[in-house]
Design a protein around this motif. Structure first.
Motif, PDB file in Angstrom:
ATOM      1  N   TRP A 250       0.828  -1.199   0.000  1.00 46.18           N
ATOM      2  CA  TRP A 250       0.000   0.000   0.000  1.00 46.18           C
ATOM      3  C   TRP A 250       0.864   1.251   0.000  1.00 46.18           C
ATOM      4  O   TRP A 250       2.036   1.229   0.382  1.00 46.18           O
ATOM      5  N   ALA A 251       0.256   2.329  -0.448  1.00 45.16           N
ATOM      6  CA  ALA A 251       0.958   3.615  -0.496  1.00 45.16           C
ATOM      7  C   ALA A 251       0.930   4.273   0.878  1.00 45.16           C
ATOM      8  O   ALA A 251       0.093   3.962   1.726  1.00 45.16           O
ATOM      9  N   ALA A 252       1.849   5.209   1.099  1.00 46.19           N
ATOM     10  CA  ALA A 252       1.920   5.932   2.371  1.00 46.19           C
ATOM     11  C   ALA A 252       0.697   6.819   2.543  1.00 46.19           C
ATOM     12  O   ALA A 252       0.161   7.378   1.577  1.00 46.19           O
ATOM     13  N   SER A 253       0.256   6.945   3.806  1.00 46.26           N
ATOM     14  CA  SER A 253      -0.823   7.876   4.167  1.00 46.26           C
ATOM     15  C   SER A 253      -0.211   9.061   4.889  1.00 46.26           C
ATOM     16  O   SER A 253       0.612   8.894   5.799  1.00 46.26           O
ATOM     17  N   ALA A 254      -0.581  10.248   4.507  1.00 43.93           N
ATOM     18  CA  ALA A 254      -0.019  11.454   5.119  1.00 43.93           C
ATOM     19  C   ALA A 254      -0.234  11.431   6.621  1.00 43.93           C
ATOM     20  O   ALA A 254      -1.338  11.162   7.104  1.00 43.93           O
ATOM     21  N   GLY A 255       0.823  11.703   7.371  1.00 47.04           N
ATOM     22  CA  GLY A 255       0.743  11.782   8.826  1.00 47.04           C
ATOM     23  C   GLY A 255       0.936  10.478   9.548  1.00 47.04           C
ATOM     24  O   GLY A 255       1.109  10.457  10.766  1.00 47.04           O
ATOM     25  N   ALA A 256       0.938   9.350   8.839  1.00 48.63           N
ATOM     26  CA  ALA A 256       1.031   8.043   9.487  1.00 48.63           C
ATOM     27  C   ALA A 256       2.471   7.709   9.839  1.00 48.63           C
ATOM     28  O   ALA A 256       3.393   7.941   9.051  1.00 48.63           O
ATOM     29  N   LEU A 257       2.675   7.139  11.047  1.00 48.48           N
ATOM     30  CA  LEU A 257       3.988   6.638  11.455  1.00 48.48           C
ATOM     31  C   LEU A 257       4.025   5.123  11.488  1.00 48.48           C
ATOM     32  O   LEU A 257       5.107   4.529  11.582  1.00 48.48           O
TER      33      LEU A 257
END
Length: 603
Positions: free
Chosen positions: A537-544
């Protein structure tokens, strides 16, 4: 009779509202205290006024420090131009703390104060036990010629004597609650159930109206429902019978109308007697019925007045006194009608916030409302009830200047806008304990702040994760510290103490904020040998980090992994079954929205 405008008038808007954190001004009010009384002079009357006699019990008579609902009725009528004259033998109210009749301590004196109301009055009762207040409108009123008692010698009843003497055009009769609540005083009610008692009291109401008509056969009468705040079952049953009383007694020449009063259980100062908001509601309901009787009288105003509750004058603080190390003793004079005081203090040296230190209430109020206040003054039933007028604030820091101020209340009616002028004092003694610090959540951080005690080298600051006893430490030379690198959404406890002292502040808890999280991205599922599936999956903004959930199509979701990577290979799955995957982004302990679901069949 009609009263002229008088001196010593304290209007609801006479004092500017002060925020809770600020010191209110008392300069616009007359000096508070037991000596203050409304003075009143007879004023000029317009010819042919509509005479209204207001007859009732303590809800009508009210008590020192009230406007009273007749005050609002007068403002609604006379204030809009109706030619009215309130009539009656009395102009006074009662001191609720001493139970002494004869007070003229109204919030605003500018209304026609004449009335025919006494606390504890019933519709009809045996008049021979006056010391217990057992007298009623339908009973004889040949009492001694004392200004606090009804006195109409020769009349067959109090109400008949009052009507004959004062010649009202309209009677507003607000009574019956004491008959329903104090049934043990009447032997004829022994053994009756609530419905029978309600019917008995409704019959007494008819008798009072019949006695009034002996004084004037054409007098109009407004009767009212009684509050259901006491004797609830009987009051409800009695109120249900009142339309029948109207039907039986109303005539073309002598009308009887029913004012259905709104409930005011949320607008009382003691659970029964109305505060200013409740008074306005009562007057409005009666306005409407007066207008129905005589169109020259006004229906309720629209909008209704919105008075502030509680005393309209402030307490006056005496100069404070030091009362040993780390203590300051306060004494004050209460405004009339007040029986409760809230004490506030703040660290003036450190420009700290106002903190509530005590809420001092009468023992009688604390008995019925144990959650109100922090300290009771006086016993429950002993008269006079003696409100607190002194309090020692302890736990202060030696060498630090503090300010103190008071808010006044009448029972449950705490003034929302007025505060006393502040007084200042610097206690002796060692440096004290810091009050609970403030903890303001930031992004992955918490700012801890406190009131500077002054004269200390610095402060120790500690924090720990909730549920653990492992403290981490840092220091500060000022009155705040930012604690960073914290896990978002996780509860942390913080405490502070002055260096060189042993006592920590009260712990405060805060949760750091998380990044704004975008919705999880729909994973891409690919086949891996060995009956496995790879999710990417692609990165989600703000996720660590990311939580991966999986289920057999139509089944329950299960968390299979939490990872900082953006790909995951499943364990060996069952051939022929379709599996669904979704991704949830996280920052610390804070989760975002789930991704759209992806599915793939194992072949």
């Amino acid at each position: 009779m009609i009263r002229s405008r008088v001196m010593h008038v304290v209007m609801a808007g006479a004092l500017a509202a002060a925020p809770l954190a600020l010191v209110g001004s008392s300069s616009a009010a007359p000096p508070p205290g037991p000596g203050y009384q409304c003075s009143s002079n007879d004023g000029p009357e317009e010819p042919n006024p509509i005479k209204i006699m207001i007859a009732g019990d303590s809800i009508t008579n009210a008590s020192a420090g009230d406007y009273t609902w007749p005050y609002w009725l007068w403002k609604d009528q006379d204030g809009r131009g109706a030619n009215v004259d309130f009539v009656g033998r009395f102009q006074d109210t009662i001191n609720a703390n001493t139970r002494e009749q004869g007070s003229r301590q109204y919030i605003d004196c500018d209304f026609d104060q004449d009335h025919e109301a006494r606390p504890g009055v019933k519709l009809w009762t045996d008049p021979d036990n006056l010391p217990n207040g057992k007298f009623g409108f339908g009973s004889a009123a040949n009492y001694q010629n004392n200004p606090v008692y009804p006195y109409y010698p020769g009349a067959t009843s109090w109400i008949r004597g009052a009507v004959t003497a004062h010649t009202p055009d309209i009677i507003v009769l607000f009574a019956g609650g004491n008959d329903l609540a104090r049934t043990s005083e009447e032997p004829e009610l022994a053994g009756l159930n609530d419905q029978q008692i309600a019917a008995f009291v409704a019959g007494k109401l008819k008798g009072v109206i019949a006695q009034a008509r002996l004084g004037n056969p054409d007098v109009d009468v407004v009767i009212t429902t009684v509050p259901t705040t006491s004797a609830t079952s009987r009051a409800g049953r009695y109120n249900a019978l009142l339309p029948g009383v109207v039907s039986d007694l109303n005539t073309a020449n002598a009308r009887v109308v029913l004012a259905t009063l709104p409930g005011w259980s949320n607008h009382t100062w003691d659970g029964v007697h109305p505060d200013a908001v409740g008074e306005v509601a009562i007057a409005a309901a009666i306005d409407d019925k007066l207008h129905a009787i005589n169109p020259a009288l006004f229906a309720r105003p629209n909008p209704l007045p919105t008075p502030k509750i509680g005393p309209r004058m402030t307490a006056v603080l005496d100069p404070p006194a030091l009362d040993g190390d780390n203590k300051v003793k306060l004494t004050w004079t209460l405004p009339f009608g007040s029986d409760r005081t809230v004490v506030y203090a703040r660290n003036k040296s450190g420009n700290g916030p106002w903190v509530r230190k005590a809420d001092l209430v009468l023992g009688s109020l604390r008995y019925y409302y144990p959650s109100v206040g922090t300290q009771a003054c006086g016993t429950v039933y002993t008269l006079p009830q003696t409100p607190c007028t002194t309090y020692t604030v302890s736990g202060l820091s030696g060498g630090t200047e503090y300010e103190f101020m008071l808010a006044s209340a009448k029972g449950l009616a705490l003034s929302p806008d007025l505060r006393s002028a502040a007084v200042a004092a610097t206690p002796t003694g060692p440096v004290g304990r810091i009050d609970a610090p403030a903890a303001v959540a930031g992004l992955h951080a918490v700012t801890v702040s406190w009131t500077n005690l002054g004269g200390v080298p610095g402060y120790d600051v500690q924090w720990r994760q909730g549920g653990t006893n492992v403290w981490k430490s840092t220091t500060s030379a000022g009155s705040s510290r930012v604690i960073s690198s914290l896990v978002a959404g996780r509860a942390y406890a913080f405490r502070v103490k002055a260096q060189g002292t042993a006592t920590w502040s009260t712990e405060v808890v805060a949760k750091p904020r998380a990044n704004a999280l975008a919705v999880g991205k729909k994973p891409v599922l690919t086949k891996v040998s060995g009956k496995k599936i790879r999710a990417t999956w692609a990165a989600s903004a703000g996720a660590l980090k990311y939580q991966v959930q999986r289920r057999v199509k139509g089944g329950a979701w299960k968390v299979v992994a939490t990872t900082t990577a953006r790909t995951l290979v499943s364990k060996k799955l069952t051939k022929g079954k379709t599996y669904e995957f979704r991704i949830r982004p996280f920052d610390g302990d804070v989760g975002g929205a789930y991704s759209p679901t992806a599915k793939r069949k194992v072949s």
